[in-house]
Design an enzyme around this catalytic site. Sequence first.
Site, PDB file in Angstrom:
ATOM      1  CG  PHE A  27      -2.248   0.648   0.981  1.00  0.00           C
ATOM      2  CD1 PHE A  27      -2.480   1.948   1.421  1.00  0.00           C
ATOM      3  CD2 PHE A  27      -3.260  -0.001   0.290  1.00  0.00           C
ATOM      4  CE1 PHE A  27      -3.689   2.573   1.191  1.00  0.00           C
ATOM      5  CE2 PHE A  27      -4.488   0.610   0.068  1.00  0.00           C
ATOM      6  CZ  PHE A  27      -4.694   1.899   0.512  1.00  0.00           C
ATOM      7  CG  HIS A  95     -11.562   1.015   5.432  1.00  0.00           C
ATOM      8  ND1 HIS A  95     -10.588   0.983   4.471  1.00  0.00           N
ATOM      9  CD2 HIS A  95     -12.225  -0.156   5.332  1.00  0.00           C
ATOM     10  CE1 HIS A  95     -10.652  -0.158   3.819  1.00  0.00           C
ATOM     11  NE2 HIS A  95     -11.643  -0.870   4.312  1.00  0.00           N
TER      12      HIS A  95
HETATM   13  N1  LIG Z   1      -5.949   2.024   3.924  1.00  0.00           N
HETATM   14  C1  LIG Z   1      -5.104   0.925   3.843  1.00  0.00           C
HETATM   15  C2  LIG Z   1      -5.488  -0.259   3.249  1.00  0.00           C
HETATM   16  N2  LIG Z   1      -6.739  -0.365   2.715  1.00  0.00           N
HETATM   17  C3  LIG Z   1      -7.072  -1.383   1.730  1.00  0.00           C
HETATM   18  C4  LIG Z   1      -7.500  -2.711   2.356  1.00  0.00           C
HETATM   19  O1  LIG Z   1      -6.396  -3.372   2.952  1.00  0.00           O
HETATM   20  C5  LIG Z   1      -8.069  -3.622   1.273  1.00  0.00           C
HETATM   21  O2  LIG Z   1      -7.073  -3.825   0.284  1.00  0.00           O
HETATM   22  C6  LIG Z   1      -9.302  -3.024   0.626  1.00  0.00           C
HETATM   23  O3  LIG Z   1     -10.264  -2.702   1.639  1.00  0.00           O
HETATM   24  C7  LIG Z   1      -9.932  -3.985  -0.385  1.00  0.00           C
HETATM   25  O4  LIG Z   1     -10.268  -5.195   0.238  1.00  0.00           O
HETATM   26  N3  LIG Z   1      -4.639  -1.308   3.191  1.00  0.00           N
HETATM   27  C8  LIG Z   1      -3.367  -1.226   3.720  1.00  0.00           C
HETATM   28  O5  LIG Z   1      -2.595  -2.191   3.672  1.00  0.00           O
HETATM   29  N4  LIG Z   1      -2.979  -0.054   4.313  1.00  0.00           N
HETATM   30  C9  LIG Z   1      -3.798   1.025   4.400  1.00  0.00           C
HETATM   31  O6  LIG Z   1      -3.401   2.091   4.955  1.00  0.00           O
HETATM   32  C1  LIG Z   2      -6.657   2.384   6.721  1.00  0.00           C
HETATM   33  C2  LIG Z   2      -7.504   2.890   5.624  1.00  0.00           C
HETATM   34  O1  LIG Z   2      -8.268   2.180   5.010  1.00  0.00           O
HETATM   35  C3  LIG Z   2      -7.479   4.357   5.413  1.00  0.00           C
HETATM   36  O2  LIG Z   2      -6.197   4.732   4.969  1.00  0.00           O
HETATM   37  C4  LIG Z   2      -8.507   4.789   4.376  1.00  0.00           C
HETATM   38  O3  LIG Z   2      -8.609   6.181   4.488  1.00  0.00           O
HETATM   39  P1  LIG Z   2     -10.060   6.825   4.791  1.00  0.00           P
HETATM   40  O4  LIG Z   2     -10.509   6.294   6.147  1.00  0.00           O
HETATM   41  O5  LIG Z   2      -9.812   8.320   4.829  1.00  0.00           O
HETATM   42  O6  LIG Z   2     -10.976   6.400   3.673  1.00  0.00           O
END
Ligand SMILES: Nc1c(NC[C@H](O)[C@H](O)[C@H](O)CO)[nH]c(=O)[nH]c1=O
Ligand SMILES: CC(=O)[C@@H](O)COP(=O)(O)O
Length: 163
Positions: A27, A95
């Site tokens: 990511f 999230h």
């Molecule tokens: N926001 C971050 C994510 N978000 C994506 C999720 O892990 C996942 O890929 C998505 O929800 C689709 O299923 N992932 C990270 O590794 N780090 C982040 O900061």
């Molecule tokens: C950890 C996450 O999924 C986050 O980075 C996504 O950002 P947001 O909560 O502003 O949509």
Amino acid sequence: MADARRAHLQDQTDITGARVLIVEARFYDDIQDALLEGAIVELKGAGASYDVLTVPGALEIPSTIAIAVDAAAESGKPYEAAIALGCVVRGETFHFEIVSMESSRGLTDLSVDLRLPLGNGIITVDTDEQAWARARAGELNKGGDAARAALSVLRIKRRLAKA
Ligand SMILES: Nc1c(NC[C@H](O)[C@H](O)[C@H](O)CO)[nH]c(=O)[nH]c1=O
Ligand SMILES: CC(=O)[C@@H](O)COP(=O)(O)O
């Protein structure tokens, strides 16, 4: 008591040639490079071989480990341990909690259900600074931590298997 708590650091059970799976979530590329390097340094130092699989985010790591472990077992070349690497940075919504907690829960469930030595190197942070403090080379690198943890449990598993 202190000696008992530190005993795992003295375990010299041979794990040379162990086959280890790394699943990384790319990511944040720069942070991920540093976490991966930290883990690889530990694996090379232990004489373990490794494969790296890359997924979009931390939420995809547990299922990918399960898929890859099954495939490796089917092929007759099983993985003896796994390492999860990733970086989750808090955004504006809930999230962050979902990604952090569910990826961690998935890894814990996997390691117990599969009796799989598994190191969790998914860092969950509020800022880039916090992330870099845990990805920078050296003792604080959480990728190296995760590798050491997985290898410690693998040593225990191999030692108990011989007993
Ligand atoms: N926001 C971050 C994510 N978000 C994506 C999720 O892990 C996942 O890929 C998505 O929800 C689709 O299923 N992932 C990270 O590794 N780090 C982040 O900061
Ligand atoms: C950890 C996450 O999924 C986050 O980075 C996504 O950002 P947001 O909560 O502003 O949509």
